[in-house]
Write a protein that holds these residues in place. Structure first.
Motif, short mmCIF file in Angstrom:
data_model
loop_
_atom_site.label_atom_id
_atom_site.label_comp_id
_atom_site.label_asym_id
_atom_site.label_seq_id
_atom_site.Cartn_x
_atom_site.Cartn_y
_atom_site.Cartn_z
N LEU A 87 -4.73 -3.06 -8.66
CA LEU A 87 -3.44 -3.74 -8.57
C LEU A 87 -2.41 -2.91 -7.81
N LEU A 88 -2.41 -1.60 -8.06
CA LEU A 88 -1.47 -0.73 -7.36
C LEU A 88 -1.78 -0.68 -5.87
N ILE A 89 -3.07 -0.63 -5.53
CA ILE A 89 -3.48 -0.64 -4.12
C ILE A 89 -3.10 -1.96 -3.46
N ALA A 90 -3.28 -3.06 -4.20
CA ALA A 90 -2.93 -4.38 -3.66
C ALA A 90 -1.44 -4.47 -3.35
N ILE A 91 -0.60 -3.86 -4.21
CA ILE A 91 0.84 -3.87 -3.98
C ILE A 91 1.21 -3.09 -2.72
N LEU A 92 0.55 -1.94 -2.55
CA LEU A 92 0.93 -1.03 -1.47
C LEU A 92 0.38 -1.44 -0.11
N PHE A 93 -0.83 -1.98 -0.11
CA PHE A 93 -1.52 -2.15 1.17
C PHE A 93 -1.82 -3.61 1.53
N THR A 94 -1.29 -4.54 0.76
CA THR A 94 -1.42 -5.96 1.09
C THR A 94 -0.06 -6.62 0.97
N ASP A 95 0.00 -7.90 1.25
CA ASP A 95 1.25 -8.65 1.14
C ASP A 95 1.46 -9.21 -0.26
N SER A 103 11.84 -1.36 -3.68
CA SER A 103 10.47 -0.92 -3.96
C SER A 103 9.62 -2.12 -4.37
N ALA A 104 8.33 -2.03 -4.04
CA ALA A 104 7.39 -3.10 -4.40
C ALA A 104 6.63 -2.67 -5.65
N ARG A 105 7.05 -3.19 -6.82
CA ARG A 105 6.46 -2.78 -8.09
C ARG A 105 5.79 -3.94 -8.82
N TRP A 106 5.92 -5.14 -8.31
CA TRP A 106 5.44 -6.31 -9.02
C TRP A 106 4.41 -7.06 -8.19
N ILE A 107 3.56 -7.82 -8.87
CA ILE A 107 2.56 -8.65 -8.21
C ILE A 107 2.42 -9.94 -9.01
#
Length: 384
Positions: A87-95, A103-107
């Motif tokens: 989930l953390l990787i998805a936040i950082l490296f995807t849309d 900051s992008a902390r949620w999905i």
């Protein structure tokens, strides 16, 4: 083994203290979020109703956490960390990441917005408890196996959380892992060496991250730039100063009228100080201290090492998060975004916090007890 022990009722002091802090938090969200809620949705009760919804959801999960045998959770130790990483990787490296406040902390998954770093907090505690119980770090034992598993995993999780960026949660996870290692027989020298080993690179990253370094400079003298970088700290100080001893009265805060940023989330403690004064803040602090002290006491009576490590890690995680939030709002530490457990508005944080407290109540059902027969037997063995 804990599974063969007769289960006891849950520890009611922990339950009552949890309910008291939760009720306190709901009242403060109702007060602090009224103006912001009306401006955003034309409904002064918006944030309160949302917090009530997440309270009900969290209570269901907390009830499940109380009922499930805690030994069963070991099966999810690795899965929890893996899910957190994904989930953390998805936040950082995807849309997939949802950005807010820089900051992008949620999905969003199936229409539900979650915060992976909150999951990571609990997952790391469970993972550490499992590994440290399976591979005890004791004198004469081989430390390479547990440390070879824990250190790379910890560095990866911390790196992903810090990259969001989320320095506050990074600190909570790092300190929680450290205090769990303190429960082992790892030599003190290792911890002394870890301070510069980890602290210097962190300081380097902060120095080279413009907004984080500016926060430290502003923290040293917030009134020098009170209308810009120091705006949040100075308005929090104004809120506490306005409250005095008894406060201006519940619901009568002026800082919530667009002056104090994040007044219903990260800085809600300042609204407590303004409306309820020193008396109100000290009462809330008493509730937190009583809750964590009672939790530590009950956890110490858990019959097995995994349970003690799990309970100690969960309690420490909550205590560390509480301490950091209070330190930030009162100006003891530089500003960093982190919620006050059970008090601040926020669905993911509230649900995970209630699950953690549910697990503590679960562990309290297995605490050791002294029966009349065993007490008489022990007294008979005492020689004068």
């Amino acid at each position: 083994m804990a599974k063969r022990q007769r289960k006891l009722p849950i520890d009611f002091p922990i339950l009552y203290l949890t309910l008291a802090i939760l009720a306190f938090g709901l009242i403060m969200v109702l007060s602090a979020g009224a103006v912001r809620g009306f401006n955003a949705t034309q409904n002064s009760y918006h944030y309160f109703s949302q917090q009530m919804k997440w309270t009900l959801v969290g209570s269901v999960f907390a009830f499940i956490a109380i009922k499930i045998p805690y030994g069963f959770l070991r099966r999810f130790a690795g899965i929890g960390v893996l899910v957190s990483m994904v989930l953390l990787i998805a936040i950082l490296f995807t849309d997939a990441g949802i950005e807010a406040g820089g900051s992008a902390r949620w999905i969003s998954i199936a229409g539900i917005t979650i915060q992976p770093s909150e999951i990571a907090k609990l997952a790391m505690v469970l993972f550490y408890a499992h590994i440290l119980d399976r591979y005890p770090i004791q004198r004469g034992s081989d430390w390479r196996v547990p440390l070879g598993i824990l250190i790379p995993t910890t560095v990866l999780i911390l790196g992903l959380v810090y990259k969001q960026p989320d320095l506050g949660t990074t600190m909570v996870i790092a300190l929680t892992c450290a205090v769990m290692l303190l429960q082992t027989e790892l030599p003190t020298g290792w911890f002394v060496a870890a301070v510069p080993t980890l602290g210097l690179p962190l300081l380097y990253f902060i120095y080279n991250t413009k907004y984080q370094w500016e926060r430290i400079l502003v923290w040293l003298d917030p009134w020098k730039d009170a209308m810009n970088k120091g705006y949040q700290i100075t308005n929090a100080e104004i809120a506490f100063g306005s409250g005095g001893l008894f406060g201006v009265g519940l619901g009568r805060s002026l800082q919530k009228y667009g002056f104090l940023p994040e007044n219903h989330t990260d800085t809600i403690f300042a609204i407590v100080g303004e409306e309820l004064g020193l008396i109100g803040t000290m009462f809330l602090l008493f509730l937190f201290v009583a809750l964590y002290a009672r939790a530590y006491h009950v956890i110490s009576e858990c019959p097995d090492r995994f349970g003690r490590l799990l309970g100690y890690g969960i309690t420490s995680s909550l205590a560390i998060q509480t301490t950091i939030n209070l330190a930030v709002v009162t100006g003891v530490l530089p500003v960093t975004g982190i919620t006050l457990p059970l008090i601040s508005y926020g669905g993911a944080s509230l649900v995970i916090t209630l699950v953690k407290l549910g697990l503590i109540l679960n562990l309290s059902r297995y605490r050791k007890t002294v029966t009349k027969g065993s007490l008489e037997k022990n007294l008979s063995n005492i020689s004068v």
